[in-house]
Design a protein around this motif. Sequence first.
Motif, PDB file in Angstrom:
ATOM      1  N   LEU A 184       0.865  -1.327   0.266  1.00 35.69           N
ATOM      2  CA  LEU A 184      -0.035  -0.058  -0.046  1.00 35.69           C
ATOM      3  C   LEU A 184       0.839   1.220   0.085  1.00 35.69           C
ATOM      4  O   LEU A 184       2.026   1.165   0.305  1.00 35.69           O
ATOM      5  CB  LEU A 184      -0.838  -0.180   1.286  1.00 35.69           C
ATOM      6  CG  LEU A 184      -1.651  -1.324   1.385  1.00 35.69           C
ATOM      7  CD1 LEU A 184      -2.643  -1.181   2.512  1.00 35.69           C
ATOM      8  CD2 LEU A 184      -2.845  -1.271   0.284  1.00 35.69           C
ATOM      9  N   LEU A 185       0.111   2.388  -0.407  1.00 33.00           N
ATOM     10  CA  LEU A 185       0.913   3.724  -0.096  1.00 33.00           C
ATOM     11  C   LEU A 185       0.904   4.460   0.877  1.00 33.00           C
ATOM     12  O   LEU A 185      -0.336   4.203   1.707  1.00 33.00           O
ATOM     13  CB  LEU A 185       0.276   4.598  -1.291  1.00 33.00           C
ATOM     14  CG  LEU A 185       0.324   3.944  -2.887  1.00 33.00           C
ATOM     15  CD1 LEU A 185      -0.514   4.713  -3.936  1.00 33.00           C
ATOM     16  CD2 LEU A 185       1.949   4.236  -3.482  1.00 33.00           C
ATOM     17  N   PRO A 186       1.577   5.145   1.339  1.00 38.12           N
ATOM     18  CA  PRO A 186       1.654   5.858   2.740  1.00 38.12           C
ATOM     19  C   PRO A 186       0.676   6.961   2.839  1.00 38.12           C
ATOM     20  O   PRO A 186       0.327   7.773   1.658  1.00 38.12           O
ATOM     21  CB  PRO A 186       3.118   6.397   2.631  1.00 38.12           C
ATOM     22  CG  PRO A 186       3.504   6.616   1.500  1.00 38.12           C
ATOM     23  CD  PRO A 186       2.922   5.386   0.720  1.00 38.12           C
ATOM     24  N   LEU A 187      -0.230   6.961   3.754  1.00 36.45           N
ATOM     25  CA  LEU A 187      -1.026   8.243   4.046  1.00 36.45           C
ATOM     26  C   LEU A 187      -0.650   9.102   5.217  1.00 36.45           C
ATOM     27  O   LEU A 187      -1.068   8.844   6.344  1.00 36.45           O
ATOM     28  CB  LEU A 187      -2.360   7.500   4.306  1.00 36.45           C
ATOM     29  CG  LEU A 187      -3.570   8.568   4.644  1.00 36.45           C
ATOM     30  CD1 LEU A 187      -3.566   9.642   3.645  1.00 36.45           C
ATOM     31  CD2 LEU A 187      -4.721   7.521   4.785  1.00 36.45           C
ATOM     32  N   PRO A 188       0.188  10.146   4.891  1.00 32.73           N
ATOM     33  CA  PRO A 188       0.941  10.841   5.829  1.00 32.73           C
ATOM     34  C   PRO A 188      -0.558  11.749   6.479  1.00 32.73           C
ATOM     35  O   PRO A 188      -1.428  12.227   5.481  1.00 32.73           O
ATOM     36  CB  PRO A 188       1.861  11.936   5.161  1.00 32.73           C
ATOM     37  CG  PRO A 188       1.469  11.952   4.075  1.00 32.73           C
ATOM     38  CD  PRO A 188       0.760  10.546   3.450  1.00 32.73           C
ATOM     39  N   PRO A 189      -0.443  12.574   7.805  1.00 36.70           N
ATOM     40  CA  PRO A 189      -1.332  13.202   8.326  1.00 36.70           C
ATOM     41  C   PRO A 189      -1.803  14.238   7.308  1.00 36.70           C
ATOM     42  O   PRO A 189      -2.693  14.771   7.300  1.00 36.70           O
ATOM     43  CB  PRO A 189      -0.972  13.509   9.475  1.00 36.70           C
ATOM     44  CG  PRO A 189       0.155  12.511  10.031  1.00 36.70           C
ATOM     45  CD  PRO A 189       0.719  12.005   8.621  1.00 36.70           C
ATOM     46  N   VAL A 190      -0.906  14.865   6.421  1.00 33.15           N
ATOM     47  CA  VAL A 190      -1.015  16.289   6.073  1.00 33.15           C
ATOM     48  C   VAL A 190      -1.945  16.067   4.829  1.00 33.15           C
ATOM     49  O   VAL A 190      -2.681  16.868   4.421  1.00 33.15           O
ATOM     50  CB  VAL A 190       0.408  16.821   5.467  1.00 33.15           C
ATOM     51  CG1 VAL A 190       0.815  15.682   4.297  1.00 33.15           C
ATOM     52  CG2 VAL A 190       0.082  18.228   4.797  1.00 33.15           C
ATOM     53  N   THR A 208       2.853   9.720  -2.816  1.00 32.39           N
ATOM     54  CA  THR A 208       1.271   9.023  -3.022  1.00 32.39           C
ATOM     55  C   THR A 208       0.459   9.722  -4.115  1.00 32.39           C
ATOM     56  O   THR A 208       0.141   8.940  -5.192  1.00 32.39           O
ATOM     57  CB  THR A 208       0.611   9.269  -1.897  1.00 32.39           C
ATOM     58  OG1 THR A 208       1.422   8.205  -0.741  1.00 32.39           O
ATOM     59  CG2 THR A 208      -0.739   8.640  -1.779  1.00 32.39           C
ATOM     60  N   THR A 209       0.339  10.976  -4.243  1.00 29.79           N
ATOM     61  CA  THR A 209      -0.321  11.761  -5.338  1.00 29.79           C
ATOM     62  C   THR A 209       0.257  11.156  -6.619  1.00 29.79           C
ATOM     63  O   THR A 209      -0.370  11.315  -7.565  1.00 29.79           O
ATOM     64  CB  THR A 209      -0.858  13.063  -5.104  1.00 29.79           C
ATOM     65  OG1 THR A 209       0.632  13.712  -5.120  1.00 29.79           O
ATOM     66  CG2 THR A 209      -1.314  13.454  -3.807  1.00 29.79           C
ATOM     67  N   GLY A 210       1.542  11.471  -6.592  1.00 34.72           N
ATOM     68  CA  GLY A 210       2.403  11.385  -7.778  1.00 34.72           C
ATOM     69  C   GLY A 210       2.171   9.503  -8.433  1.00 34.72           C
ATOM     70  O   GLY A 210       2.024   9.576  -9.550  1.00 34.72           O
ATOM     71  N   TYR A 211       1.739   8.805  -7.581  1.00 33.60           N
ATOM     72  CA  TYR A 211       1.347   7.604  -8.011  1.00 33.60           C
ATOM     73  C   TYR A 211       0.216   7.458  -8.974  1.00 33.60           C
ATOM     74  O   TYR A 211       0.305   6.882 -10.020  1.00 33.60           O
ATOM     75  CB  TYR A 211       1.231   6.461  -6.790  1.00 33.60           C
ATOM     76  CG  TYR A 211       0.953   5.154  -7.416  1.00 33.60           C
ATOM     77  CD1 TYR A 211       1.904   4.157  -7.773  1.00 33.60           C
ATOM     78  CD2 TYR A 211      -0.489   4.757  -7.420  1.00 33.60           C
ATOM     79  CE1 TYR A 211       1.431   2.859  -8.298  1.00 33.60           C
ATOM     80  CE2 TYR A 211      -0.837   3.365  -7.937  1.00 33.60           C
ATOM     81  CZ  TYR A 211       0.050   2.557  -8.252  1.00 33.60           C
ATOM     82  OH  TYR A 211      -0.338   1.304  -8.768  1.00 33.60           O
ATOM     83  N   PHE A 212      -0.906   8.185  -8.418  1.00 33.96           N
ATOM     84  CA  PHE A 212      -2.170   8.180  -9.148  1.00 33.96           C
ATOM     85  C   PHE A 212      -1.937   9.020 -10.534  1.00 33.96           C
ATOM     86  O   PHE A 212      -2.484   8.782 -11.310  1.00 33.96           O
ATOM     87  CB  PHE A 212      -3.097   8.519  -8.305  1.00 33.96           C
ATOM     88  CG  PHE A 212      -3.529   7.691  -7.071  1.00 33.96           C
ATOM     89  CD1 PHE A 212      -4.311   6.641  -7.427  1.00 33.96           C
ATOM     90  CD2 PHE A 212      -2.799   7.822  -5.859  1.00 33.96           C
ATOM     91  CE1 PHE A 212      -4.648   5.907  -6.528  1.00 33.96           C
ATOM     92  CE2 PHE A 212      -3.351   6.832  -4.902  1.00 33.96           C
ATOM     93  CZ  PHE A 212      -3.911   5.891  -5.263  1.00 33.96           C
ATOM     94  N   LEU A 213      -1.073   9.937 -10.401  1.00 35.84           N
ATOM     95  CA  LEU A 213      -0.883  10.759 -11.361  1.00 35.84           C
ATOM     96  C   LEU A 213      -0.055  10.009 -12.686  1.00 35.84           C
ATOM     97  O   LEU A 213      -0.590   9.830 -13.875  1.00 35.84           O
ATOM     98  CB  LEU A 213       0.094  12.222 -11.342  1.00 35.84           C
ATOM     99  CG  LEU A 213      -0.709  13.288 -10.612  1.00 35.84           C
ATOM    100  CD1 LEU A 213       0.270  14.303  -9.948  1.00 35.84           C
ATOM    101  CD2 LEU A 213      -1.782  13.772 -11.155  1.00 35.84           C
TER     102      LEU A 213
END
Length: 242
Positions: A184-190, A208-213
């Motif tokens: 899984l991908l990390p989900l930092p609090p930010v 994480t956002t880069g993975y989806f892009l």
Amino acid sequence: MDWRDTGILLSARRHGETSAILEVFTAEHGRHLGVLRGGASRKVAPSLQPGAQLDLSWRARLEDHMGAWTVEPQRSRAAAAMGDRLSLSGLNAVVALLSFCLPERESHPRLYAQSERLLDLLGQRELWPLAYLRWEQALLEEMGFGLDLSACAVTGVNEPLDYVSPRSGRAVSAIGAGDWAARLLPLPPVLLGRGEAGDAGILTALRTTGYFLEQRLAPELRDRPLPAARAQFVERFARQAG
């Protein structure tokens, strides 16, 4: 056919001896192209830098023609970008992603408003990285690849959430992840809007956002790699953040 709008210049390329083809993200008409007569002249070309805010009029004989621009510069963002390498890199990433992701002539008013606010923060190092992260989240949402971080996709609880599923874009708790956590991908609090927005957390969130892009949006929309400007911005941010 004619209309008037305001917009952000994404690119300008020479067309013939004296003209230029401008690609602009407009508030009401989306990403739009047109020819600017005299756009390659020494008088006009310096004001046509990516990120510039323009007052635009577009005219064409038929709606599906490329059409011609009449342009009045409202403000330049070149000075703020040129004075700082991170800002310049960030500006390049924003205009490249908008050009890459947006369908031509499709209105995206919410994304336009957020893009304008983001670019107006150029040069403000304390605000820009977080604002850019929020903008990437908005871009994914607008393109149909938004992250659902409201509750764990497995257990249904809303906290603590530690991961993002690369398949669904939904949050996953540590309990729900189980033996699958490493995949899984990390989900930092930010990303959840919690805690301090430090550089380390923002960098993790951008991965994480880069993975989806890169892995979801780019193959679906263009079937070609994401513009390199995005990775270059993240790399520069990582170097500055140490």
